[in-house]
Design a protein around this motif. Structure first.
Motif, PDB file in Angstrom:
ATOM      1  N   ASP A   7      -2.667   4.727  -1.234  1.00 19.86           N
ATOM      2  CA  ASP A   7      -3.864   5.191  -0.275  1.00 19.86           C
ATOM      3  C   ASP A   7      -5.141   4.255  -0.389  1.00 19.86           C
ATOM      4  OD1 ASP A   7      -2.025   7.216  -0.096  1.00 19.86           O
ATOM      5  OD2 ASP A   7      -3.156   8.600  -1.370  1.00 19.86           O
ATOM      6  N   ASP A  34       1.730   5.204  -0.204  1.00 21.03           N
ATOM      7  CA  ASP A  34       1.103   6.444   0.378  1.00 21.03           C
ATOM      8  C   ASP A  34       1.476   7.536  -0.234  1.00 21.03           C
ATOM      9  OD1 ASP A  34       1.125   8.531   2.324  1.00 21.03           O
ATOM     10  OD2 ASP A  34       0.932   7.238   3.854  1.00 21.03           O
ATOM     11  N   SER A  35       0.401   8.384  -0.764  1.00 22.89           N
ATOM     12  CA  SER A  35       0.824   9.502  -1.501  1.00 22.89           C
ATOM     13  C   SER A  35       1.579  10.539  -0.778  1.00 22.89           C
ATOM     14  CB  SER A  35      -0.553   9.857  -2.312  1.00 22.89           C
ATOM     15  OG  SER A  35      -1.345  10.494  -1.364  1.00 22.89           O
ATOM     16  N   ASP A  59       1.053  -1.025  -0.090  1.00 18.68           N
ATOM     17  CA  ASP A  59      -0.050   0.047  -0.036  1.00 18.68           C
ATOM     18  C   ASP A  59       0.871   1.019  -0.132  1.00 18.68           C
ATOM     19  OD1 ASP A  59      -2.362   1.603   0.036  1.00 18.68           O
ATOM     20  OD2 ASP A  59      -2.522   1.479   2.167  1.00 18.68           O
ATOM     21  N   LEU A 103       3.971   9.856   1.477  1.00 19.06           N
ATOM     22  CA  LEU A 103       5.150   9.591   1.397  1.00 19.06           C
ATOM     23  C   LEU A 103       6.043   9.760   0.052  1.00 19.06           C
ATOM     24  CD1 LEU A 103       5.046   6.569   3.978  1.00 19.06           C
ATOM     25  CD2 LEU A 103       6.025   8.708   4.276  1.00 19.06           C
ATOM     26  N   GLY A 160       5.293   3.491   1.931  1.00 17.22           N
ATOM     27  CA  GLY A 160       4.211   2.828   2.260  1.00 17.22           C
ATOM     28  C   GLY A 160       4.333   1.663   3.084  1.00 17.22           C
ATOM     29  N   GLU A 161       3.377   0.865   3.198  1.00 18.96           N
ATOM     30  CA  GLU A 161       3.419  -0.471   4.076  1.00 18.96           C
ATOM     31  C   GLU A 161       3.086  -1.488   3.451  1.00 18.96           C
ATOM     32  OE1 GLU A 161       1.457   0.163   7.680  1.00 18.96           O
ATOM     33  OE2 GLU A 161      -0.373   0.876   6.728  1.00 18.96           O
TER      34      GLU A 161
END
Length: 149
Positions: free
Chosen positions: A135, A76-77, A74, A79, A124-125
């Motif tokens: 996101d 992350d915008s 996922d 980051l 992200g993760e």
């Protein structure tokens, strides 16, 4: 990410537009990429659980890691924003360069929580599920597919 992302694609786009003076550092990177060779061993020492180069685009190569590992990446915008901002010369195309641009000499790696090396970019993760999301929204296509007809 071991380094900035999207520079090669951005440089190529500038060359194709004939706009080599707008951001010459991006054109130079496309013509003569620089790899942080120590990043791979550094990631291994930090406990990376998977790693590959982003040569076919972040989404496509991220999907390869996700599929092989049975997880979802996922992105992350927030980051990713510093990587996009680095390509401000491309305007709206900057997001495409970061997400789907290839020919990078940058490593994508997954780490246990809290183990990302200081000079890497967390983007992200890793979560349950499959595929690559931004996101939480699925990302399709993009990047280079060696086996496409």
């Amino acid at each position: 990410m071991s380094d900035l992302l999207g520079r090669s694609d951005a440089g190529l786009r500038l060359l194709q537009r004939g706009d080599v003076d707008h951001a010459p550092e991006l054109v130079d990177f496309h013509r003569r990429p620089v790899a942080r060779l120590a990043a791979g061993p550094q990631a291994a020492r930090a406990g990376a659980t998977s790693m590959m180069d982003v040569s076919d685009g972040l989404v496509r190569d991220g999907r390869r890691i996700a599929t092989a590992s049975g997880v979802r990446l996922d992105l992350d915008s927030a980051l990713l924003r510093p990587l996009v901002n680095h390509l401000i010369a491309l305007g709206e195309d900057a997001w495409s360069c970061v997400l789907t641009g290839g020919e990078e000499h940058t490593l994508l790696a997954t780490f246990p929580r809290g183990k990302v090396p200081d000079d890497w970019y967390p983007i992200g993760e890793v979560v349950e599920g499959g595929d690559v999301t931004l996101d939480g929204r699925a990302q399709q296509g993009g990047g280079w597919d060696h086996f496409a007809g």
